[in-house]
Motif scaffolding. Sequence first.
Motif, PDB file in Angstrom:
ATOM      1  N   THR A  20       0.823  -1.207   0.000  1.00 55.71           N
ATOM      2  CA  THR A  20       0.000   0.000   0.000  1.00 55.71           C
ATOM      3  C   THR A  20       0.856   1.255   0.000  1.00 55.71           C
ATOM      4  OG1 THR A  20      -1.754  -1.154   1.211  1.00 55.71           O
ATOM      5  CG2 THR A  20      -1.806   1.246   1.254  1.00 55.71           C
ATOM      6  N   LYS A  21       2.005   1.198   0.658  1.00 54.17           N
ATOM      7  CA  LYS A  21       2.801   2.391   0.910  1.00 54.17           C
ATOM      8  C   LYS A  21       3.915   2.639  -0.098  1.00 54.17           C
ATOM      9  CE  LYS A  21       1.996   1.825   5.869  1.00 54.17           C
ATOM     10  NZ  LYS A  21       2.614   1.576   7.199  1.00 54.17           N
ATOM     11  N   ILE A  22       4.258   1.655  -0.913  1.00 58.30           N
ATOM     12  CA  ILE A  22       5.397   1.813  -1.815  1.00 58.30           C
ATOM     13  C   ILE A  22       4.953   2.177  -3.220  1.00 58.30           C
ATOM     14  CG2 ILE A  22       6.790   0.157  -0.509  1.00 58.30           C
ATOM     15  CD1 ILE A  22       6.200  -1.893  -2.722  1.00 58.30           C
ATOM     16  N   GLY A  23       5.870   2.780  -3.987  1.00 59.53           N
ATOM     17  CA  GLY A  23       5.646   3.043  -5.403  1.00 59.53           C
ATOM     18  C   GLY A  23       4.402   3.836  -5.714  1.00 59.53           C
ATOM     19  N   VAL A  24       4.013   4.764  -4.833  1.00 60.75           N
ATOM     20  CA  VAL A  24       2.730   5.450  -4.970  1.00 60.75           C
ATOM     21  C   VAL A  24       2.653   6.268  -6.256  1.00 60.75           C
ATOM     22  CG1 VAL A  24       1.244   7.219  -3.956  1.00 60.75           C
ATOM     23  CG2 VAL A  24       2.313   5.500  -2.498  1.00 60.75           C
ATOM     24  N   GLN A  25       3.691   7.030  -6.560  1.00 59.73           N
ATOM     25  CA  GLN A  25       3.608   7.934  -7.708  1.00 59.73           C
ATOM     26  C   GLN A  25       3.549   7.206  -9.044  1.00 59.73           C
ATOM     27  OE1 GLN A  25       6.363  11.188  -7.653  1.00 59.73           O
ATOM     28  NE2 GLN A  25       5.350  12.127  -5.906  1.00 59.73           N
ATOM     29  N   ASP A  26       4.054   5.979  -9.093  1.00 58.32           N
ATOM     30  CA  ASP A  26       4.003   5.220 -10.343  1.00 58.32           C
ATOM     31  C   ASP A  26       2.813   4.268 -10.377  1.00 58.32           C
ATOM     32  OD1 ASP A  26       5.086   4.853 -12.867  1.00 58.32           O
ATOM     33  OD2 ASP A  26       6.200   3.062 -12.271  1.00 58.32           O
ATOM     34  N   THR A  27       2.028   4.238  -9.300  1.00 57.85           N
ATOM     35  CA  THR A  27       0.852   3.363  -9.249  1.00 57.85           C
ATOM     36  C   THR A  27      -0.326   4.135  -8.653  1.00 57.85           C
ATOM     37  OG1 THR A  27       1.526   2.525  -7.074  1.00 57.85           O
ATOM     38  CG2 THR A  27       2.247   1.272  -9.000  1.00 57.85           C
ATOM     39  N   LEU A  32      -4.530   4.628  -4.811  1.00 61.41           N
ATOM     40  CA  LEU A  32      -5.744   5.329  -4.405  1.00 61.41           C
ATOM     41  C   LEU A  32      -6.749   4.373  -3.788  1.00 61.41           C
ATOM     42  CD1 LEU A  32      -7.598   7.892  -4.427  1.00 61.41           C
ATOM     43  CD2 LEU A  32      -8.341   7.147  -6.705  1.00 61.41           C
ATOM     44  N   LEU A  33      -7.006   3.249  -4.474  1.00 63.98           N
ATOM     45  CA  LEU A  33      -7.986   2.284  -3.981  1.00 63.98           C
ATOM     46  C   LEU A  33      -7.537   1.651  -2.664  1.00 63.98           C
ATOM     47  CD1 LEU A  33      -9.023   0.535  -7.335  1.00 63.98           C
ATOM     48  CD2 LEU A  33     -10.122   2.448  -6.170  1.00 63.98           C
ATOM     49  N   MET A  34      -6.244   1.312  -2.581  1.00 69.49           N
ATOM     50  CA  MET A  34      -5.736   0.701  -1.353  1.00 69.49           C
ATOM     51  C   MET A  34      -5.773   1.682  -0.188  1.00 69.49           C
ATOM     52  SD  MET A  34      -2.512  -1.639  -2.551  1.00 69.49           S
ATOM     53  CE  MET A  34      -2.778  -3.250  -3.313  1.00 69.49           C
ATOM     54  N   ASP A 247     -16.013   7.111 -10.403  1.00 71.06           N
ATOM     55  CA  ASP A 247     -16.322   7.325  -8.998  1.00 71.06           C
ATOM     56  C   ASP A 247     -15.661   6.200  -8.219  1.00 71.06           C
ATOM     57  OD1 ASP A 247     -17.391   7.458  -6.444  1.00 71.06           O
ATOM     58  OD2 ASP A 247     -19.375   8.073  -7.135  1.00 71.06           O
ATOM     59  N   PRO A 248     -14.634   6.495  -7.399  1.00 70.30           N
ATOM     60  CA  PRO A 248     -13.896   5.428  -6.716  1.00 70.30           C
ATOM     61  C   PRO A 248     -14.734   4.620  -5.744  1.00 70.30           C
ATOM     62  CG  PRO A 248     -13.299   7.569  -5.813  1.00 70.30           C
ATOM     63  CD  PRO A 248     -14.139   7.830  -7.034  1.00 70.30           C
ATOM     64  N   ASN A 249     -15.866   5.158  -5.305  1.00 70.59           N
ATOM     65  CA  ASN A 249     -16.721   4.435  -4.372  1.00 70.59           C
ATOM     66  C   ASN A 249     -17.346   3.195  -5.008  1.00 70.59           C
ATOM     67  OD1 ASN A 249     -16.654   6.300  -1.986  1.00 70.59           O
ATOM     68  ND2 ASN A 249     -17.448   7.720  -3.517  1.00 70.59           N
ATOM     69  N   TYR A 250     -17.299   3.116  -6.323  1.00 70.16           N
ATOM     70  CA  TYR A 250     -17.848   1.967  -7.039  1.00 70.16           C
ATOM     71  C   TYR A 250     -16.760   0.979  -7.461  1.00 70.16           C
ATOM     72  CZ  TYR A 250     -22.400   4.260  -7.335  1.00 70.16           C
ATOM     73  OH  TYR A 250     -23.602   4.848  -7.031  1.00 70.16           O
ATOM     74  N   LEU A 251     -15.516   1.243  -7.067  1.00 66.80           N
ATOM     75  CA  LEU A 251     -14.401   0.393  -7.451  1.00 66.80           C
ATOM     76  C   LEU A 251     -13.799  -0.288  -6.226  1.00 66.80           C
ATOM     77  CD1 LEU A 251     -14.686   2.084 -10.043  1.00 66.80           C
ATOM     78  CD2 LEU A 251     -12.185   2.279 -10.100  1.00 66.80           C
ATOM     79  N   SER A 252     -13.211  -1.445  -6.439  1.00 63.32           N
ATOM     80  CA  SER A 252     -12.431  -2.097  -5.385  1.00 63.32           C
ATOM     81  C   SER A 252     -11.500  -3.126  -6.021  1.00 63.32           C
ATOM     82  CB  SER A 252     -13.339  -2.775  -4.354  1.00 63.32           C
ATOM     83  OG  SER A 252     -14.083  -3.827  -4.941  1.00 63.32           O
ATOM     84  N   LEU A 253     -10.480  -3.496  -5.264  1.00 59.58           N
ATOM     85  CA  LEU A 253      -9.565  -4.561  -5.671  1.00 59.58           C
ATOM     86  C   LEU A 253      -9.949  -5.824  -4.913  1.00 59.58           C
ATOM     87  CD1 LEU A 253      -6.205  -2.562  -5.520  1.00 59.58           C
ATOM     88  CD2 LEU A 253      -7.549  -3.110  -7.558  1.00 59.58           C
ATOM     89  N   ALA A 254     -10.241  -6.892  -5.637  1.00 59.28           N
ATOM     90  CA  ALA A 254     -10.633  -8.156  -5.020  1.00 59.28           C
ATOM     91  C   ALA A 254      -9.458  -9.127  -5.104  1.00 59.28           C
ATOM     92  CB  ALA A 254     -11.858  -8.733  -5.728  1.00 59.28           C
ATOM     93  N   PHE A 255      -9.038  -9.656  -3.949  1.00 62.81           N
ATOM     94  CA  PHE A 255      -7.864 -10.519  -3.900  1.00 62.81           C
ATOM     95  C   PHE A 255      -8.229 -11.929  -3.448  1.00 62.81           C
ATOM     96  CE2 PHE A 255      -5.864  -6.329  -3.395  1.00 62.81           C
ATOM     97  CZ  PHE A 255      -4.841  -6.430  -4.323  1.00 62.81           C
ATOM     98  N   LEU A 256      -7.715 -12.900  -4.170  1.00 60.29           N
ATOM     99  CA  LEU A 256      -7.692 -14.269  -3.678  1.00 60.29           C
ATOM    100  C   LEU A 256      -6.456 -14.440  -2.797  1.00 60.29           C
ATOM    101  CD1 LEU A 256      -8.900 -17.120  -3.726  1.00 60.29           C
ATOM    102  CD2 LEU A 256      -7.501 -17.594  -5.756  1.00 60.29           C
ATOM    103  N   ARG A 257      -5.360 -13.820  -3.245  1.00 60.71           N
ATOM    104  CA  ARG A 257      -4.129 -13.770  -2.449  1.00 60.71           C
ATOM    105  C   ARG A 257      -3.590 -12.346  -2.477  1.00 60.71           C
ATOM    106  NH1 ARG A 257      -0.149 -18.063  -4.976  1.00 60.71           N
ATOM    107  NH2 ARG A 257      -1.229 -17.463  -6.907  1.00 60.71           N
ATOM    108  N   GLU A 258      -3.579 -11.678  -1.323  1.00 62.98           N
ATOM    109  CA  GLU A 258      -2.946 -10.379  -1.252  1.00 62.98           C
ATOM    110  C   GLU A 258      -1.444 -10.561  -1.399  1.00 62.98           C
ATOM    111  OE1 GLU A 258      -5.534  -7.296   1.232  1.00 62.98           O
ATOM    112  OE2 GLU A 258      -4.579  -8.800   2.501  1.00 62.98           O
ATOM    113  N   ALA A 259      -0.736  -9.455  -1.661  1.00 62.68           N
ATOM    114  CA  ALA A 259       0.708  -9.528  -1.872  1.00 62.68           C
ATOM    115  C   ALA A 259       1.387 -10.222  -0.692  1.00 62.68           C
ATOM    116  CB  ALA A 259       1.274  -8.130  -2.059  1.00 62.68           C
ATOM    117  N   GLN A 260       2.240 -11.180  -1.007  1.00 61.90           N
ATOM    118  CA  GLN A 260       2.931 -11.926   0.038  1.00 61.90           C
ATOM    119  C   GLN A 260       4.278 -12.420  -0.471  1.00 61.90           C
ATOM    120  OE1 GLN A 260       1.180 -16.261   0.212  1.00 61.90           O
ATOM    121  NE2 GLN A 260      -0.514 -14.848  -0.238  1.00 61.90           N
TER     122      GLN A 260
END
Length: 296
Positions: A20-27, A32-34, A247-260
């Motif tokens: 969530t905290k890294i590479g913000v300006q290039d992602t 934003l969503l995270m 509208d970001p309120n209608y978006l989300s990231l759905a994970f089966l496996r979050e970054a690990q």
Amino acid sequence: MFKSNNLTASESISLAKEITKIGVQDTPLVSLLMSKGLTEKTNSTVHTWRERSLDQTADISVPEGNESVTFYQSGRAELSNVLEIFQKGVSVSGTANAISVNGQGNIFSSEVADRLIELKVNMEKAVTKGVKNDGSATPFIRKMQGLEGWADPANLITGATIGKITEAEVKATVKKLWDQGLPTGEYFGLVNADMKEQIDALYKDSYSYIAQQNVFGLVVDTIRTNYGNLNLILSRHASADKLTVFDPNYLSLAFLREAQFAPLAAIGDSVRGHVVAEGTLKVASKKAVAVYTLKA
């Protein structure tokens, strides 16, 4: 912070907070969503949900004492997106891993941190303009549908002048979401550098931006229209000929496996592992996305 004692040889380590905290300006889109907590869990390689559409009957007036009640229900179209697997491997020799470099610390942990940034950048590209592929044919790689491909057909606009966007077209793109009845009036526009330069030029002499606000470390220019505020986000991964308003309120990231991070068996004198994530973009309603395309 990545520390060598966090990377054990026997277990996977969640990197959900770190990514969530890294590479913000290039992602900008993924960050934003995270940062807004717009993530969720899924339990399949295809994430499915229902789009809610309110009834649009124009006249629901009835006479006093009406006994003939008309019943309505929300439209609920089934939508889905494919989960994509992102993976980056790390292999460091035993010698290199034993060397302590000033300002770097443990080299294996440093390599894992770099690979995590690269993984997030690749995720950003897919979430922005990925093309859906269910992975049923060679090379059997699943690909998600990116945001640029999610707009409702009624929310698509093509420019009138070759290679040039106008102020009226910017407003018309925002108005598409207003026409669809979205309640927030606070929208974001994902745009590449070339398109952003054109939009800046539209307001250079006759307008100034209403305000600047900081969105998770990103400076975003806000243009106020009658239909809502448009916060422009510069993204190197957005298509050069598109302005995608959402509208970001209608978006989300759905994970089966979050970054690990997961260790891999050493081969000879080496330390090995990989960072992996498996997820997709969820757009709760196509009506919450509008796309302007420059005329070619």
